[in-house]
Scaffold this active site. Structure first.
Site, PDB file in Angstrom:
ATOM      1  N   ASN A  92      36.076  39.864  29.829  1.00 40.64           N
ATOM      2  CA  ASN A  92      34.988  40.806  30.143  1.00 40.64           C
ATOM      3  C   ASN A  92      35.451  42.229  30.439  1.00 40.64           C
ATOM      4  OD1 ASN A  92      36.122  39.916  32.536  1.00 40.64           O
ATOM      5  ND2 ASN A  92      34.198  39.941  33.654  1.00 40.64           N
ATOM      6  N   SER A 116      37.853  31.699  34.877  1.00 37.63           N
ATOM      7  CA  SER A 116      36.901  30.767  35.485  1.00 37.63           C
ATOM      8  C   SER A 116      37.558  29.902  36.561  1.00 37.63           C
ATOM      9  CB  SER A 116      36.311  29.882  34.391  1.00 37.63           C
ATOM     10  OG  SER A 116      37.357  29.122  33.818  1.00 37.63           O
ATOM     11  N   VAL A 117      36.734  29.291  37.381  1.00 36.16           N
ATOM     12  CA  VAL A 117      37.242  28.425  38.453  1.00 36.16           C
ATOM     13  C   VAL A 117      38.029  27.227  37.879  1.00 36.16           C
ATOM     14  CG1 VAL A 117      36.575  26.942  40.392  1.00 36.16           C
ATOM     15  CG2 VAL A 117      35.445  29.155  40.073  1.00 36.16           C
ATOM     16  N   PRO A 118      37.491  26.499  36.879  1.00 37.98           N
ATOM     17  CA  PRO A 118      38.255  25.336  36.401  1.00 37.98           C
ATOM     18  C   PRO A 118      39.642  25.719  35.856  1.00 37.98           C
ATOM     19  CG  PRO A 118      36.011  25.291  35.528  1.00 37.98           C
ATOM     20  CD  PRO A 118      36.173  26.599  36.220  1.00 37.98           C
ATOM     21  N   GLU A 165      41.609  35.459  40.519  1.00 43.04           N
ATOM     22  CA  GLU A 165      40.341  36.206  40.547  1.00 43.04           C
ATOM     23  C   GLU A 165      39.357  35.392  39.721  1.00 43.04           C
ATOM     24  OE1 GLU A 165      39.557  38.710  42.247  1.00 43.04           O
ATOM     25  OE2 GLU A 165      41.475  39.532  42.883  1.00 43.04           O
ATOM     26  N   CYS A 189      32.087  39.161  36.922  1.00 42.53           N
ATOM     27  CA  CYS A 189      32.362  38.127  37.926  1.00 42.53           C
ATOM     28  C   CYS A 189      31.639  38.372  39.244  1.00 42.53           C
ATOM     29  CB  CYS A 189      33.857  38.078  38.181  1.00 42.53           C
ATOM     30  SG  CYS A 189      34.517  39.711  38.576  1.00 42.53           S
ATOM     31  N   GLU A 224      43.201  42.112  44.325  1.00 46.30           N
ATOM     32  CA  GLU A 224      43.677  43.135  43.410  1.00 46.30           C
ATOM     33  C   GLU A 224      43.264  44.481  43.989  1.00 46.30           C
ATOM     34  OE1 GLU A 224      42.335  41.629  39.449  1.00 46.30           O
ATOM     35  OE2 GLU A 224      44.461  41.139  39.247  1.00 46.30           O
TER      36      GLU A 224
END
Ligand SMILES: NC(=O)c1ccc[n+]([C@@H]2O[C@H](COP(=O)([O-])OP(=O)(O)OC[C@H]3O[C@@H](n4cnc5c(N)ncnc54)[C@H](O)[C@@H]3O)[C@@H](O)[C@H]2O)c1
Ligand SMILES: C[N+](C)(C)CCCC=O
Length: 501
Positions: A164, A240-242, A261, A295, A475
């Site tokens: 993104n 992504s989280v996974p 992140e 995000c 960050e």
């Protein structure tokens, strides 16, 4: 290799040698390669095909980074800063070219792409400024003995990016890493492989040692190879989280530190005493930047019941006025989503929301621009969902598209409880004119980045990152130095050894 973005939106790509591997940039470009990676989101056509880097290329990149680390880590902070400032100047003078390529890479509007390039440049400038301030401490001990600490780099850092903010993510990771004296191997998302390579070329032109910042192309296999490489000291990941969970697991085998992140499902709380005009602007900023693929987006917009009708009226009016279309045009405010599967996924969230009883107040449809050359692109109309309840999928899951869910609330305690009722905690926002309420609410919000009377601004001087499952580490800001360096303590004995034996 040369990419040319034309204002017509048609992209011409010329690769002088079909398979070009540059010494610093390990980017394999093969027009007839195995994987079709790069699609021009604006017109929906495949631009080129990239072959993913395997174990051999990953090892080559790590070796190059190791060699460069030897030189770079021995330079003073001032010397590193000088090179980084030069990189920032090169970015500034090529702002338009990089921004246009980011449009091609990602599909976002040129106006936003320019801001992303600025943020990348500012980040490099900021950490160049900090490079010469890195220092340890002197601690006096009994008998004239003393100890001191040295702030040392970690070594070879891996950066893995999401699609993104491709250029910005590469800069946000590499700038603090390089300022601390590390080298980096960076893997952009296979969906947006281009602009990280431009950053590598810029660093090379600015004078970093060869191999200091390498780009390897590929997807999860290449990413796994990087995380598991024994010579890699740290992994900084955006995604992504996974995937973040997998990365943490891989890094744990080598007890490597990670920066994660990850995703969000952030709340935006709008109280009845808000400046409505600003609250509406904030809600749009919280939902529709980068086609909603952000995000930190505040996609759960909680609005105090008393002002719901006027808020909804205004937010819908402004959302319907968003100009969608050719992202290379100055007037466009919303470009194309990143891929066909992603567009389909976002639209399916809208369908499910309708089935669950939400009302589509506007948008949520595929959009076909009138310009025939854009007809195959991945466009949709930005969507506002009303009649939402906390248990709906659109309110619980990260959609990562231009879909805002509006939810009514009555009291401060109630909305805080609902806002925090999620396993994610990247960001949160509050709009109110009551300064005491603003700070009280922020204190109770379980999120790493909170906004009062604004949303989605990320000055590089302040830390950005998540609570709970939205991530680990930060960050930007001064604190990030700690995530790219380690402390060495040195004890110095000035007397005799007082041995017990
Ligand atoms: N918190 C933040 O700063 C931030 C910023 C941007 C995006 N995001 C999140 O990123 C997600 C969208 O991005 P995405 O679809 O590119 O995410 P993703 O997790 O699918 O992929 C991210 C990166 O990880 C790589 N990858 C995938 N599997 C891997 C594995 N097993 N080992 C190593 N690398 C692997 C991908 O190739 C890509 O480069 C959203 O959830 C969004 O919220 C977070
Ligand atoms: C600059 N923004 C819009 C806050 C995005 C930060 C990176 C998250 O996707």
């Amino acid at each position: 290799m040369k990419f040319t973005a034309q204002t017509t939106g048609i992209i011409e790509m010329t690769v002088p040698n079909g398979n070009c591997v540059q010494p610093v940039v390990f980017m394999k470009v093969c027009l007839l390669g195995r994987l079709s990676y790069l699609t021009f989101h604006v017109v929906g056509r495949v631009l080129c095909q990239l072959e993913p880097c395997g174990a051999v290329e990953v090892d080559q990149a790590v070796k190059a980074a190791k060699l460069a680390f030897g030189y770079w880590s021995k330079m003073s902070g001032m010397e590193r800063a000088r090179v980084m400032i030069e990189a920032a100047h090169i970015i500034e003078s090529n702002r338009e070219e990089i921004a246009e390529m980011e449009v091609v890479n990602n599909g976002k509007s040129i106006t936003e792409a320019r801001l992303d390039v600025d943020s990348a440049r500012l980040c490099i400038e900021y950490y160049a400024g900090l490079a010469s301030t890195l220092a340890g401490q002197h601690v006096q001990l009994p008998g004239g003995s003393f100890a001191y600490t040295r702030r040392e780099p970690l070594g070879i850092c891996v950066g893995i990016g999401a699609w993104n903010y491709p250029f910005q993510i590469a800069a946000w990771k590499s700038a603090p890493a390089l300022a601390c004296g590390n080298s980096m191997v960076f893997k952009p998302s296979p969906v947006t492989p281009v602009t990280a390579v431009m950053l590598a070329e810029i660093y090379a032109k600015a004078g970093v040692p060869e191999g200091l910042f390498n780009v390897v192309q590929g997807g999860q296999e290449t990413g796994s190879l990087l995380c598991q490489h024994p010579d890699v000291a740290k992994v900084s990941f955006t995604g992504s989280v996974p995937t973040g969970q997998k990365i943490m697991e891989m890094a744990s085998k080598g007890v490597k530190p990670v920066t994660l992140e990850l995703g969000g499902k952030s709340p935006l709380l709008i109280f009845k005493d808000s400046d409505l005009e600003n609250a509406v602007r904030g809600a749009l900023m919280a939902n529709f930047l980068s086609q909603g693929q952000v995000c930190s987006n505040g996609t759960r917009v909680f609005v105090q019941k008393d002002i719901m009708p006027e808020f909804v009226k205004e937010v819908v009016k402004r959302t319907q006025a968003i100009e969608i279309g050719d992202p290379l045009l100055e007037s466009t405010r919303m470009g194309a989503l990143v891929s066909r599967p992603h567009l389909d996924k976002v639209l399916s969230f809208v369908d499910r929301a309708k089935k669950e009883g939400a009302t589509v107040l506007c948008g949520g449809e595929p959009y076909v621009p009138s310009d025939p050359k854009l007809r195959g692109g991945y466009y949709m109309t930005p969507c506002v969902l009303g009649n939402c309840t906390d248990d709906m999928i659109c309110v619980k899951e990260e959609i990562f598209g231009p879909v805002m869910s509006v939810l009514p609330f009555e009291t401060e305690d109630e909305v805080l409880q609902r806002a925090n009722d999620t396993s994610l905690g990247l960001a949160a926002g509050v709009f109110t004119r009551d300064v005491r309420r603003a700070h009280r609410v922020v204190e109770h919000l379980k999120a790493g980045s909170c906004f009062i009377n604004n949303y989605n601004i990320t000055p590089v001087e302040v830390p950005f990152g998540g609570f709970k499952m939205s991530g680990i580490g930060r960050e930007n800001g001064q604190v990030t130095i700690e995530f790219y360096s380690q402390l060495k303590t040195v004890f110095v004995e000035m007397g005799d050894v007082d041995s017990l034996f």
